[in-house]
Design a protein around this motif. Structure first.
Motif, PDB file in Angstrom:
ATOM      1  N   TYR A  30      43.651  38.216  46.811  1.00 17.68           N
ATOM      2  CA  TYR A  30      42.914  37.124  46.172  1.00 17.68           C
ATOM      3  C   TYR A  30      41.772  37.634  45.283  1.00 17.68           C
ATOM      4  CZ  TYR A  30      45.421  33.960  49.245  1.00 17.68           C
ATOM      5  OH  TYR A  30      46.407  33.250  49.871  1.00 17.68           O
ATOM      6  N   THR A  31      41.598  38.953  45.226  1.00 12.39           N
ATOM      7  CA  THR A  31      40.562  39.499  44.344  1.00 12.39           C
ATOM      8  C   THR A  31      40.883  39.195  42.881  1.00 12.39           C
ATOM      9  OG1 THR A  31      41.734  41.629  44.330  1.00 12.39           O
ATOM     10  CG2 THR A  31      39.941  41.357  45.924  1.00 12.39           C
ATOM     11  N   GLU A  32      42.153  39.064  42.557  1.00 10.54           N
ATOM     12  CA  GLU A  32      42.528  38.737  41.176  1.00 10.54           C
ATOM     13  C   GLU A  32      42.033  37.345  40.786  1.00 10.54           C
ATOM     14  OE1 GLU A  32      46.559  38.273  38.402  1.00 10.54           O
ATOM     15  OE2 GLU A  32      46.669  39.192  40.403  1.00 10.54           O
ATOM     16  N   ILE A  33      42.104  36.405  41.719  1.00  9.52           N
ATOM     17  CA  ILE A  33      41.598  35.058  41.446  1.00  9.52           C
ATOM     18  C   ILE A  33      40.084  35.086  41.270  1.00  9.52           C
ATOM     19  CG2 ILE A  33      41.329  32.741  42.433  1.00  9.52           C
ATOM     20  CD1 ILE A  33      44.014  33.035  43.746  1.00  9.52           C
ATOM     21  N   ILE A  34      39.401  35.887  42.084  1.00 11.92           N
ATOM     22  CA  ILE A  34      37.949  36.024  41.945  1.00 11.92           C
ATOM     23  C   ILE A  34      37.605  36.615  40.573  1.00 11.92           C
ATOM     24  CG2 ILE A  34      35.890  37.164  42.848  1.00 11.92           C
ATOM     25  CD1 ILE A  34      36.824  35.047  44.698  1.00 11.92           C
ATOM     26  N   GLU A  35      38.365  37.616  40.134  1.00 11.48           N
ATOM     27  CA  GLU A  35      38.129  38.221  38.820  1.00 11.48           C
ATOM     28  C   GLU A  35      38.343  37.211  37.698  1.00 11.48           C
ATOM     29  OE1 GLU A  35      40.681  41.571  38.557  1.00 11.48           O
ATOM     30  OE2 GLU A  35      39.425  42.868  39.816  1.00 11.48           O
ATOM     31  N   ASP A  36      39.403  36.421  37.797  1.00 15.94           N
ATOM     32  CA  ASP A  36      39.665  35.403  36.777  1.00 15.94           C
ATOM     33  C   ASP A  36      38.555  34.355  36.746  1.00 15.94           C
ATOM     34  OD1 ASP A  36      42.000  36.695  36.169  1.00 15.94           O
ATOM     35  OD2 ASP A  36      43.287  35.377  37.372  1.00 15.94           O
ATOM     36  N   LEU A  37      38.077  33.959  37.927  1.00 14.58           N
ATOM     37  CA  LEU A  37      36.994  32.979  37.995  1.00 14.58           C
ATOM     38  C   LEU A  37      35.712  33.547  37.400  1.00 14.58           C
ATOM     39  CD1 LEU A  37      36.103  30.187  38.977  1.00 14.58           C
ATOM     40  CD2 LEU A  37      35.584  31.193  41.208  1.00 14.58           C
ATOM     41  N   SER A  38      35.447  34.819  37.674  1.00 12.49           N
ATOM     42  CA  SER A  38      34.263  35.470  37.107  1.00 12.49           C
ATOM     43  C   SER A  38      34.359  35.554  35.583  1.00 12.49           C
ATOM     44  CB  SER A  38      34.112  36.865  37.711  1.00 12.49           C
ATOM     45  OG  SER A  38      32.986  37.525  37.177  1.00 12.49           O
ATOM     46  N   SER A  39      35.530  35.877  35.078  1.00  8.20           N
ATOM     47  CA  SER A  39      35.730  35.943  33.628  1.00  8.20           C
ATOM     48  C   SER A  39      35.559  34.572  32.984  1.00  8.20           C
ATOM     49  CB  SER A  39      37.131  36.487  33.312  1.00  8.20           C
ATOM     50  OG  SER A  39      37.300  37.778  33.831  1.00  8.20           O
ATOM     51  N   GLU A  40      36.014  33.533  33.684  1.00 11.26           N
ATOM     52  CA  GLU A  40      35.866  32.173  33.164  1.00 11.26           C
ATOM     53  C   GLU A  40      34.393  31.781  33.082  1.00 11.26           C
ATOM     54  OE1 GLU A  40      37.648  28.556  31.719  1.00 11.26           O
ATOM     55  OE2 GLU A  40      38.328  30.629  31.991  1.00 11.26           O
ATOM     56  N   PHE A  41      33.607  32.155  34.086  1.00  6.89           N
ATOM     57  CA  PHE A  41      32.168  31.884  34.047  1.00  6.89           C
ATOM     58  C   PHE A  41      31.520  32.643  32.898  1.00  6.89           C
ATOM     59  CE2 PHE A  41      32.378  29.810  38.126  1.00  6.89           C
ATOM     60  CZ  PHE A  41      31.222  29.052  38.184  1.00  6.89           C
ATOM     61  N   ASP A  42      31.906  33.901  32.709  1.00 10.40           N
ATOM     62  CA  ASP A  42      31.341  34.692  31.608  1.00 10.40           C
ATOM     63  C   ASP A  42      31.659  34.061  30.261  1.00 10.40           C
ATOM     64  OD1 ASP A  42      30.381  36.469  33.467  1.00 10.40           O
ATOM     65  OD2 ASP A  42      32.036  37.896  33.242  1.00 10.40           O
ATOM     66  N   ARG A  43      32.875  33.560  30.113  1.00  8.98           N
ATOM     67  CA  ARG A  43      33.292  32.989  28.830  1.00  8.98           C
ATOM     68  C   ARG A  43      32.597  31.668  28.552  1.00  8.98           C
ATOM     69  NH1 ARG A  43      36.940  29.349  26.883  1.00  8.98           N
ATOM     70  NH2 ARG A  43      37.658  28.776  28.983  1.00  8.98           N
ATOM     71  N   ARG A  44      32.552  30.808  29.548  1.00  5.86           N
ATOM     72  CA  ARG A  44      32.005  29.474  29.329  1.00  5.86           C
ATOM     73  C   ARG A  44      30.478  29.464  29.207  1.00  5.86           C
ATOM     74  NH1 ARG A  44      35.119  25.239  29.223  1.00  5.86           N
ATOM     75  NH2 ARG A  44      37.269  25.367  29.953  1.00  5.86           N
ATOM     76  N   PHE A  45      29.825  30.395  29.845  1.00  9.36           N
ATOM     77  CA  PHE A  45      28.358  30.395  29.802  1.00  9.36           C
ATOM     78  C   PHE A  45      27.804  31.435  28.830  1.00  9.36           C
ATOM     79  CE2 PHE A  45      29.287  28.352  33.845  1.00  9.36           C
ATOM     80  CZ  PHE A  45      28.406  27.270  33.809  1.00  9.36           C
TER      81      PHE A  45
END
Length: 348
Positions: A201-216
């Motif tokens: 599930y670390t891949e999902i955490i990485e994707d979520l982190s990337s989404e936060f970086d992109r949106r903010f």
């Protein structure tokens, strides 16, 4: 609102009005939460919940409530999921996970043609996804609650988001070691099923982190201002805007301000308008930035409560007055106001 051609932002630019434009932080957090790639698990949870208590299933629902009472369950019922409510998914998942054994028993004994759903509740892969989705959604709900509320400045809200982004890195490091300290549902499931691994599930955490970086990413331009606003006493003066540097020199050498324990907006209120006019004006501009639409949406909620189907004949003038009272934080002394009239019209 944010359309660069026909929207409000585009209208401002066409009229040479240059102002910072931001997408509501709370909405962006909710959009980041939707990027988690476990929609099939959530769809199954919603399907089972609706099968038990959705639509015209009052008899099935009553039987389920009776079963929960007989089994002395921690919760008395399931919660329906509402997409438009920010916290709904997390609350629904927590209740479903805690009642998963009771739900499986109920489907097996009372609901016909539910073999596929029963298999899902017995499938280890589904339970792993359910536990992880419940935990990560709960963490997102905590962030959402922190971002809500009035009198929140952009500095505070960006700080909450930055804190969560750090937590995501912590979660990833923990899952790499299969450490479930910050994932209570996953830990509970691993105690029931030995040998479960959650490293994938670390891949999902990485994707979520990337989404936060992109949106903010839009908020990165505010970093220097946020840093100055949060800590003006110890900031590097030479790296600050030139028109503020002289007043910052005086501020950092002011004994009364240096020993003050006040922070945030309350600190800037201490500055003398005569001695620090530029700094006060700069701080006022930063405080006036609306980082979310929370206040606007609470006003709409108040309006919906005031103008209900039972009070649909309110005039615009009366409705405006009622809404002003409902959204104001000032305490109104209604008794004194009513008693000041010669013939007050009492409610009946």
């Amino acid at each position: 609102m944010t359309g660069t051609i026909s929207g409000f932002v585009g209208f401002l630019r066409q009229n040479q009005i240059t102002v910072p434009t931001l997408h509501c932080i709370i909405h962006q957090e909710a959009l980041c939460a939707k990027s988690i790639k476990l929609s099939t698990t959530m769809a199954t949870v919603t399907k089972i919940t609706n099968l038990i208590r959705g639509g015209n299933r009052s008899l099935t629902h009553r039987k389920f409530l009776t079963l929960l009472e007989e089994m002395d369950s921690a919760y008395g019922d399931l919660l329906l999921h509402t997409e438009v409510r920010w916290l709904s998914r997390g609350k629904c998942l927590v209740r479903f996970f805690e009642l998963r054994h009771e739900i499986a028993t109920f489907l097996r004994e009372e609901v016909t043609n539910s073999a596929e759903l029963q298999n899902d509740l017995e499938d280890v892969e589904f339970l792993r996804n359910l536990a992880f989705l419940t935990d990560i959604t709960q963490h997102l709900n905590v962030l959402n609650l922190q971002l809500q509320g009035k009198k929140q400045t952009i500095c505070q809200m960006v700080g909450f988001v930055d804190s969560f982004r750090k937590k995501l890195h912590l979660f990833k490091s923990a899952l790499d070691k299969n450490n479930l300290l910050h994932f209570p549902c996953c830990r509970k499931l691993s105690e029931e099923e030995e040998g479960l691994e959650f490293r994938d599930y670390t891949e999902i955490i990485e994707d979520l982190s990337s989404e936060f970086d992109r949106r903010f990413n839009d908020f990165e331009s505010f970093r220097p201002d946020i840093s100055l606003f949060s800590n003006p006493i110890h900031c590097d003066i030479e790296s600050q805007p030139g028109h503020l540097q002289l007043e910052l020199c005086e501020l950092q050498c002011d004994p009364s301000l240096n020993t003050s324990q006040v922070t945030g907006i309350d600190f800037w209120k201490l500055l003398s308008p005569e001695r620090y006019p530029l700094l006060r004006n700069w701080a006022l501009k930063l405080c006036s930035v609306f980082a979310s639409t929370y206040i606007c949406e609470t006003a709409f909620s108040s309006l919906k409560h005031v103008k209900s189907k039972n009070r649909n004949r309110l005039s615009d003038v009366v409705l405006s007055h009622i809404l002003r009272v409902a959204t104001s934080q000032l305490e109104v002394d209604f008794i004194s106001l009513v008693s000041s009239f010669m013939k007050p019209q009492c409610s009946h």
